[in-house]
Write an enzyme that holds these catalytic residues in place. Sequence first.
Site, short mmCIF file in Angstrom:
data_model
loop_
_atom_site.label_atom_id
_atom_site.label_comp_id
_atom_site.label_asym_id
_atom_site.label_seq_id
_atom_site.Cartn_x
_atom_site.Cartn_y
_atom_site.Cartn_z
N CYS A 25 67.62 -59.99 4.11
CA CYS A 25 68.16 -59.31 5.30
C CYS A 25 67.29 -58.16 5.76
O CYS A 25 67.63 -57.50 6.73
CB CYS A 25 69.58 -58.82 5.03
SG CYS A 25 69.66 -57.55 3.78
N HIS A 84 66.80 -41.40 20.42
CA HIS A 84 67.96 -42.07 21.03
C HIS A 84 67.61 -42.78 22.32
O HIS A 84 68.19 -43.80 22.65
CB HIS A 84 69.06 -41.04 21.23
CG HIS A 84 69.68 -40.62 19.93
ND1 HIS A 84 70.24 -39.39 19.72
CD2 HIS A 84 69.80 -41.30 18.78
CE1 HIS A 84 70.68 -39.34 18.47
NE2 HIS A 84 70.43 -40.48 17.90
#
Length: 574
Positions: A489, A183
């Site tokens: 993508c 994170h």
Amino acid sequence: MTPRVVRGTPASPGAAVGPAWTRSGDVAGQGGGGPPDAEAAAARRGLELAADELGRLAQALRGEGHGGDAEIVEANQLMAQDATLLEAAEREALAGASAPEAIARAVAPHAQALADLDDPLLAARAADLHAIARRAGALSTGSSSEPPAGVVVIADDLGPGEVAAWSGNLAAIVLAGGGTTAHAAIVARSLGIPLVTGAGPGVLAAGEGDEIGVDADRGMVWLRPDGDTRTRLRDRAARVAERAERDRRERRQPARTGDGRTIRLLANAGTEAEVRAALEAGAEGIGLLRSELAFLEAAAWPAEDEHVEALRPMLDQLGHRIATVRTLDFGGDKTPPFLAGATGGALGPRGVRLALASADGVAPQLRALFRVSGDAVLRVLVPMVTDPAEIEAVRGIANEARDAVAPGAPDPMVGAMIEVPAAALMARRLAEACDFLSIGTNDLTQYALAADRQHPGAFRAVAHHPAVLRLIARTIAAAHSAGILVDVCGEAAGDPELLPLLVALGVDELSVSPARIAQTRRYVRSLTTQRAKAALVDALAARTADAVGAAARAAVDRALLEGLEEPGDGVEGR
Ligand code: PEP
Ligand code: MG
């Protein structure tokens, strides 16, 4: 000091030179010495202060448009407020530990249990827990551990709260441990702080104030860099700033080849902040909205209102632009707690198969989508498709949702992600059932090469492997023969080792992360169809991924590639 230069993992780009700031992560010996009652109260206060601090940070991040980062910090806030943790910390203190030690001991078994699960996402949560303990420990003794301005923070690991709280002061961060999915890395990327992770314990030997050089594009760290390296890194940092300024000036230019072929340039996004960054970088819309990212902590299939809440801040920004919203792609590396027993790694139930198996897997989201899509050009993208029947089922649910929520609105476009080799092989049949196709090269590569994209030790899976190139070529041809558009993508859309070949194959759209919009535009603008086609001929004749990559790079302007080249300057291994 040895080693002089180490290599870690590039986790957030950029370069910097600055004095080392090492936060003492060792809580043993900090504070303490008071009566057990006082230490227990201090431990509780430390955790409460840490939770308050995280709450304020989350609010500030949200206010600045970093909604996704705010959610991560809020998850940390909840951990710091956990009643069992508070009680365990008090118990440890009453048994004789100092407040910081008590907090560290209370956290340890929870962090260990997460780390033992051998899942990179849960390991990131374990690292967050340790970070909370460090911060709460420091706060429990009243000691300040804020870095001064302009420093390079050196630590074994950092929590997202620490990165966000200190962001204004940091030139760069170097972590001995940590991973690119941690994170701290997500927050550093979105705040533009250069970060190198996994640099190894050697970096912790840096003394406070020692000069540190960081090239986070390449994952390199110099302890006391020599004059040349220092100059080079400072130049590089200046070039990064100049490049950002040039990107800003060029953001309205189309992605058009030298001979006039225009590719539509879209962005991949999963948060409000990413949509904003994409539009600021000049993306023409969203080519992949990863809707499941808002629900990775969900306790059940999200309800319609929860989808509205997640989608609205993203779609509201789009105006008349394209909004390609992927239906929930749970499973594999994106498994929320409520599905933990129902999925099972990369080959377990996932994507559309998993969603269609539940009555709440698709319909609530599509109803929400019609409620919030406004003027956007809505495209529904279906992940992990292998069978036209899956598209037909989603189309049926989409039309029902439209009739219920927005009667009279046009039929939504429905497209399949081509990310399973079976889908690429059957692309003609799938194309007949679809309004567009979108090639997900990340999973297509993983499944074609039997190489787990999450596993650091897996075979080097590259989208320019000749086998993957053939699957892509087949898909683009199938879309065009069915008269529908096709986009790419996955990460390969912005990769110079594949992008020229995609252009030569006739891809209509490229969708890349917001940070790669400017670079992808420049690559396309440096191409001519003739050079790209020559590269494609060479690539299709190649036997190895390296040869395919070399053929593709030959079509891109050399000057653009130079910024990517590796320096050959005496790097020591970890
Ligand atoms: C892909 O697989 O290429 C893709 C774009 O989807 P994700 O990375 O979200 O799995
Ligand atoms: Mg995928």
